[in-house]
Design an enzyme around this catalytic site. Structure first.
Site, PDB file in Angstrom:
ATOM      1  N   HIS A 103       0.818  -1.223  -0.018  1.00 12.73           N
ATOM      2  CA  HIS A 103       0.174  -0.046   0.111  1.00 12.73           C
ATOM      3  C   HIS A 103       0.832   1.213   0.090  1.00 12.73           C
ATOM      4  O   HIS A 103       2.015   1.337   0.103  1.00 12.73           O
ATOM      5  CB  HIS A 103      -1.004   0.045   1.285  1.00 12.73           C
ATOM      6  N   HIS A 125      -7.576  -0.424   5.209  1.00 14.01           N
ATOM      7  CA  HIS A 125      -6.613   0.316   5.605  1.00 14.01           C
ATOM      8  C   HIS A 125      -6.165   1.369   4.746  1.00 14.01           C
ATOM      9  O   HIS A 125      -5.930   2.484   5.087  1.00 14.01           O
ATOM     10  CB  HIS A 125      -5.480  -0.620   6.119  1.00 14.01           C
ATOM     11  N   ASP A 132      -0.503  -4.080   5.742  1.00 17.68           N
ATOM     12  CA  ASP A 132      -1.102  -3.585   7.173  1.00 17.68           C
ATOM     13  C   ASP A 132      -2.535  -4.158   7.316  1.00 17.68           C
ATOM     14  O   ASP A 132      -3.306  -3.129   7.595  1.00 17.68           O
ATOM     15  CB  ASP A 132      -1.064  -2.082   7.229  1.00 17.68           C
ATOM     16  N   HIS A 151       4.348  -5.326   9.876  1.00 17.14           N
ATOM     17  CA  HIS A 151       4.716  -4.812  11.277  1.00 17.14           C
ATOM     18  C   HIS A 151       4.877  -5.572  12.364  1.00 17.14           C
ATOM     19  O   HIS A 151       4.181  -6.610  12.461  1.00 17.14           O
ATOM     20  CB  HIS A 151       3.735  -3.459  11.827  1.00 17.14           C
TER      21      HIS A 151
HETATM   22  C1  GBP Z   1       1.145   1.418  18.798  1.00 22.04           C
HETATM   23  O1  GBP Z   1      -0.174   1.515  19.110  1.00 22.04           O
HETATM   24  O2  GBP Z   1       1.774   0.641  19.011  1.00 22.04           O
HETATM   25  N1  GBP Z   1       2.616   2.382  17.266  1.00 22.04           N
HETATM   26  C2  GBP Z   1       1.219   2.437  17.575  1.00 22.04           C
HETATM   27  C3  GBP Z   1       0.450   2.125  16.566  1.00 22.04           C
HETATM   28  C4  GBP Z   1      -0.034   0.871  10.726  1.00 22.04           C
HETATM   29  S1  GBP Z   1       1.409   1.924  10.460  1.00 22.04           S
HETATM   30  C5  GBP Z   1       0.715   2.740  15.224  1.00 22.04           C
HETATM   31  C6  GBP Z   1      -0.146   2.695  13.933  1.00 22.04           C
HETATM   32  O3  GBP Z   1      -0.971   3.364  14.131  1.00 22.04           O
HETATM   33  N2  GBP Z   1       0.171   1.759  13.155  1.00 22.04           N
HETATM   34  C7  GBP Z   1      -0.927   1.467  12.044  1.00 22.04           C
HETATM   35  C8  GBP Z   1      -1.966   0.663  12.255  1.00 22.04           C
HETATM   36  O4  GBP Z   1      -2.641   0.085  11.300  1.00 22.04           O
HETATM   37  N3  GBP Z   1      -2.228  -0.296  13.539  1.00 22.04           N
HETATM   38  C9  GBP Z   1      -2.923  -1.251  13.843  1.00 22.04           C
HETATM   39  C10 GBP Z   1      -2.912  -1.168  15.324  1.00 22.04           C
HETATM   40  O5  GBP Z   1      -2.537  -0.449  15.988  1.00 22.04           O
HETATM   41  O6  GBP Z   1      -3.849  -2.005  15.852  1.00 22.04           O
HETATM   42  N4  GBP Z   1       1.359   4.403   9.141  1.00 22.04           N
HETATM   43  O7  GBP Z   1       2.594   4.176   9.113  1.00 22.04           O
HETATM   44  C11 GBP Z   1       0.455   3.367   9.498  1.00 22.04           C
HETATM   45  O8  GBP Z   1      -0.172   2.591   8.634  1.00 22.04           O
HETATM   46  C12 GBP Z   1       0.864   5.530   8.317  1.00 22.04           C
HETATM   47  C13 GBP Z   1       1.746   6.072   7.323  1.00 22.04           C
HETATM   48  C14 GBP Z   1      -0.364   5.799   8.227  1.00 22.04           C
HETATM   49  C15 GBP Z   1       1.289   7.050   6.542  1.00 22.04           C
HETATM   50  C16 GBP Z   1      -0.935   6.688   7.491  1.00 22.04           C
HETATM   51  C17 GBP Z   1      -0.192   7.405   6.908  1.00 22.04           C
HETATM   52 BR1  GBP Z   1      -0.671   9.006   5.546  1.00 22.04          BR
HETATM   53 ZN    ZN Z   2      -0.166   1.521   6.640  1.00 19.67          ZN
END
Ligand code: GBP
Ligand code: ZN
Length: 259
Positions: free
Chosen positions: A55, A113, A136, A175
């Site tokens: 993505h 997502h 993701d 992740h």
């Molecule tokens: C935690 O709770 O541990 N580190 C935090 C969560 C994917 S990365 C960080 C977070 O929100 N991660 C995202 C996610 O989907 N997590 C699932 C969950 O916490 O259950 N990202 O890097 C995220 O997609 C991103 C980059 C987002 C660009 C938006 C943009 Br625009």
């Molecule tokens: Zn993402």
């Protein structure tokens, strides 16, 4: 086929997939191209043919342009609805791509997502277990945030597209969230022994600085609350009476989960 997880940035994984018969390789979300190419070189890869982008988020797709500079002619695949950096081949659900002699790749459109999120279902020789690269959308014991979609779409993606894959399919996500996901899963299902066991294992893995990927589709059916929303006990636990509503509520709960 051989698969190498490559830790990148804080808690991301890129992956190297090698077709051993030809020495050709594909890389999934090579956000740090030099790191990924070093693993390729160290493992006898002749040519990196494909970049498989799950993505458009920068922590997955930011390395694509650099990959094209470093590997002239590499094809960069990404979902049609996702405007992926450096994309040369826009994918639709069901598109098939082959790598070398024995590896076949199937694109699965799993929106929510992001709108154009793609998971890659990869098969090697007949005796090898398949693998799915879930970006993701599906994490070990968790799922991605609903940035560009609805619970209805995530239900389709997780439960109608990924869940029916062969049970022995290895799950490689993008992740390292496993420990936190399992602590949340245990909060949802405090009696679930599979989750308890997996959490202990995940802690050991992380203490030894080892990844918690891959899991398998079968394992996710036992430990992943977001994939278990059809079960009455999960619905009851979150106070909802349909799978989609339970998924929506679980996501809301997880978004506010700070433990
Ligand atoms: C935690 O709770 O541990 N580190 C935090 C969560 C994917 S990365 C960080 C977070 O929100 N991660 C995202 C996610 O989907 N997590 C699932 C969950 O916490 O259950 N990202 O890097 C995220 O997609 C991103 C980059 C987002 C660009 C938006 C943009 Br625009
Ligand atoms: Zn993402």
């Amino acid at each position: 086929m051989k698969i190498f997880p490559i830790p990148c940035l804080e808690d991301n994984y890129a992956y190297l997939i090698i077709d051993e018969s030809s020495g050709e390789a594909a890389v999934v979300d090579p956000v740090e191209p030099e790191k990924v190419l070093k693993v390729a070189n160290d493992n006898g890869v002749s040519t990196v043919k494909l970049v498989l982008t799950t993505h458009h988020h920068w922590d997955h797709a930011r390395g694509n342009e650099k990959m094209k500079e470093l590997v002239p002619g590499v094809r960069v695949l990404g979902g049609s609805f996702d405007n992926v950096h450096g994309c040369t081949d826009r994918l639709e659900h069901g598109d098939k791509i082959s790598l070398g002699r024995d590896v076949n790749i199937l694109a699965l459109h799993t929106p929510c997502h992001t709108k154009g999120h793609i998971c890659y279902f990869v098969t090697g020789k007949e005796e090898e277990d398949p693998a799915v690269f879930t970006g993701d959308t599906l994490f070990v014991a968790g799922c991605g945030k609903f940035f560009e979609g609805t619970a209805e779409q995530m239900y389709q993606s997780l439960c109608m597209i990924l869940r029916p894959l062969p049970k022995q399919t290895r799950v490689y996500c993008d992740h390292e969230y496993t420990e936190k996901n399992l602590r949340f899963a245990l909060f949802v299902e405090p009696e679930n022994e599979h989750i308890k066991r997996k959490l202990l294992w995940a802690k050991h893995q992380r203490e030894a600085n080892q990844p918690t990927v891959p899991s398998s589709i079968e394992e996710e059916l036992y430990i992943n609350p977001f994939m278990r929303v059809d079960m009455p006990e999960v619905q009851k636990r979150v106070g909802r009476s349909s799978a989609v509503e339970a998924l929506m509520e679980l996501r809301r709960m997880k978004d506010n989960w700070t433990r």
